[in-house]
Design a protein around this motif. Structure first.
Motif, PDB file in Angstrom:
ATOM      1  N   MET A 275      27.796  81.749  23.689  1.00  0.00           N
ATOM      2  CA  MET A 275      27.720  81.028  24.945  1.00  0.00           C
ATOM      3  C   MET A 275      27.804  82.014  26.100  1.00  0.00           C
ATOM      4  SD  MET A 275      30.185  77.735  24.291  1.00  0.00           S
ATOM      5  CE  MET A 275      29.941  77.065  25.886  1.00  0.00           C
ATOM      6  N   ALA A 276      27.113  81.688  27.149  1.00  0.00           N
ATOM      7  CA  ALA A 276      27.180  82.493  28.364  1.00  0.00           C
ATOM      8  C   ALA A 276      28.455  82.144  29.132  1.00  0.00           C
ATOM      9  CB  ALA A 276      25.965  82.215  29.229  1.00  0.00           C
ATOM     10  N   ALA A 277      28.917  83.051  29.956  1.00  0.00           N
ATOM     11  CA  ALA A 277      30.155  82.840  30.724  1.00  0.00           C
ATOM     12  C   ALA A 277      30.057  81.614  31.615  1.00  0.00           C
ATOM     13  CB  ALA A 277      30.459  84.076  31.560  1.00  0.00           C
ATOM     14  N   LYS A 278      28.874  81.302  32.096  1.00  0.00           N
ATOM     15  CA  LYS A 278      28.707  80.132  32.969  1.00  0.00           C
ATOM     16  C   LYS A 278      28.960  78.813  32.246  1.00  0.00           C
ATOM     17  CE  LYS A 278      23.755  79.734  32.231  1.00  0.00           C
ATOM     18  NZ  LYS A 278      23.497  78.376  31.860  1.00  0.00           N
ATOM     19  N   ASP A 279      28.869  78.809  30.915  1.00  0.00           N
ATOM     20  CA  ASP A 279      29.098  77.594  30.140  1.00  0.00           C
ATOM     21  C   ASP A 279      30.574  77.269  29.957  1.00  0.00           C
ATOM     22  OD1 ASP A 279      26.360  77.291  29.861  1.00  0.00           O
ATOM     23  OD2 ASP A 279      26.312  78.437  27.995  1.00  0.00           O
ATOM     24  N   TYR A 280      31.454  78.217  30.280  1.00  0.00           N
ATOM     25  CA  TYR A 280      32.893  78.002  30.135  1.00  0.00           C
ATOM     26  C   TYR A 280      33.516  77.361  31.365  1.00  0.00           C
ATOM     27  CZ  TYR A 280      32.773  80.884  25.944  1.00  0.00           C
ATOM     28  OH  TYR A 280      32.506  81.379  24.702  1.00  0.00           O
TER      29      TYR A 280
ATOM     30  N   ALA B 108      36.004  74.539  31.325  1.00  0.00           N
ATOM     31  CA  ALA B 108      35.451  73.540  30.417  1.00  0.00           C
ATOM     32  C   ALA B 108      36.243  73.494  29.117  1.00  0.00           C
ATOM     33  CB  ALA B 108      33.987  73.844  30.128  1.00  0.00           C
ATOM     34  N   ASN B 109      36.773  74.615  28.674  1.00  0.00           N
ATOM     35  CA  ASN B 109      37.558  74.694  27.438  1.00  0.00           C
ATOM     36  C   ASN B 109      38.954  75.199  27.755  1.00  0.00           C
ATOM     37  OD1 ASN B 109      35.181  74.017  26.216  1.00  0.00           O
ATOM     38  ND2 ASN B 109      34.849  75.986  25.242  1.00  0.00           N
TER      39      ASN B 109
ATOM     40  N   PHE C  84      39.029  81.790  25.225  1.00  0.00           N
ATOM     41  CA  PHE C  84      38.862  80.344  25.138  1.00  0.00           C
ATOM     42  C   PHE C  84      38.906  79.856  23.695  1.00  0.00           C
ATOM     43  CE2 PHE C  84      36.878  81.315  29.184  1.00  0.00           C
ATOM     44  CZ  PHE C  84      37.362  80.306  29.990  1.00  0.00           C
ATOM     45  N   LEU C  85      39.309  78.600  23.518  1.00  0.00           N
ATOM     46  CA  LEU C  85      39.251  77.945  22.219  1.00  0.00           C
ATOM     47  C   LEU C  85      37.868  77.329  22.049  1.00  0.00           C
ATOM     48  CD1 LEU C  85      42.679  76.080  22.141  1.00  0.00           C
ATOM     49  CD2 LEU C  85      42.079  78.183  20.957  1.00  0.00           C
ATOM     50  N   ALA C  86      37.288  77.506  20.879  1.00  0.00           N
ATOM     51  CA  ALA C  86      35.990  76.919  20.574  1.00  0.00           C
ATOM     52  C   ALA C  86      36.179  75.440  20.261  1.00  0.00           C
ATOM     53  CB  ALA C  86      35.367  77.624  19.379  1.00  0.00           C
ATOM     54  N   GLU C  87      35.268  74.605  20.736  1.00  0.00           N
ATOM     55  CA  GLU C  87      35.324  73.162  20.500  1.00  0.00           C
ATOM     56  C   GLU C  87      34.477  72.822  19.277  1.00  0.00           C
ATOM     57  OE1 GLU C  87      36.803  70.538  22.076  1.00  0.00           O
ATOM     58  OE2 GLU C  87      37.854  71.856  23.475  1.00  0.00           O
ATOM     59  N   HIS C  88      35.117  72.243  18.266  1.00  0.00           N
ATOM     60  CA  HIS C  88      34.432  71.754  17.085  1.00  0.00           C
ATOM     61  C   HIS C  88      34.613  70.244  17.012  1.00  0.00           C
ATOM     62  CE1 HIS C  88      33.855  75.834  15.548  1.00  0.00           C
ATOM     63  NE2 HIS C  88      35.098  76.074  15.966  1.00  0.00           N
ATOM     64  N   LYS C  89      33.978  69.602  16.060  1.00  0.00           N
ATOM     65  CA  LYS C  89      34.051  68.153  15.943  1.00  0.00           C
ATOM     66  C   LYS C  89      35.480  67.669  15.693  1.00  0.00           C
ATOM     67  CE  LYS C  89      32.174  64.336  13.267  1.00  0.00           C
ATOM     68  NZ  LYS C  89      31.311  63.945  12.156  1.00  0.00           N
TER      69      LYS C  89
END
Length: 49
Positions: free
Chosen positions: A1-6, A17-18, A29-34
């Motif tokens: 992911m790009a930094a702008k997506d965080y 965002a996370n 950041f923590l990754a978001e999974h289902k």
């Protein structure tokens, strides 16, 4: 992911965002999974209910 997506930008405010990893601290950041959130650096995992 790009930094702008965080981050989310709305007007003049910026929101994360996370979540940050509680072990590694700010900047990791923590990754978001289902069914969980996980840190790729230290392996910390939170399961969603």
């Amino acid at each position: 992911m790009a930094a702008k997506d965080y981050y989310k930008v709305s007007g003049n405010s910026i929101e994360r965002a996370n979540q940050f990893c509680p072990r590694c601290g700010e900047g990791v950041f923590l990754a978001e999974h289902k069914d969980r959130r996980s840190c790729g650096k230290c392996g910390y995992t939170e399961f969603k209910k």
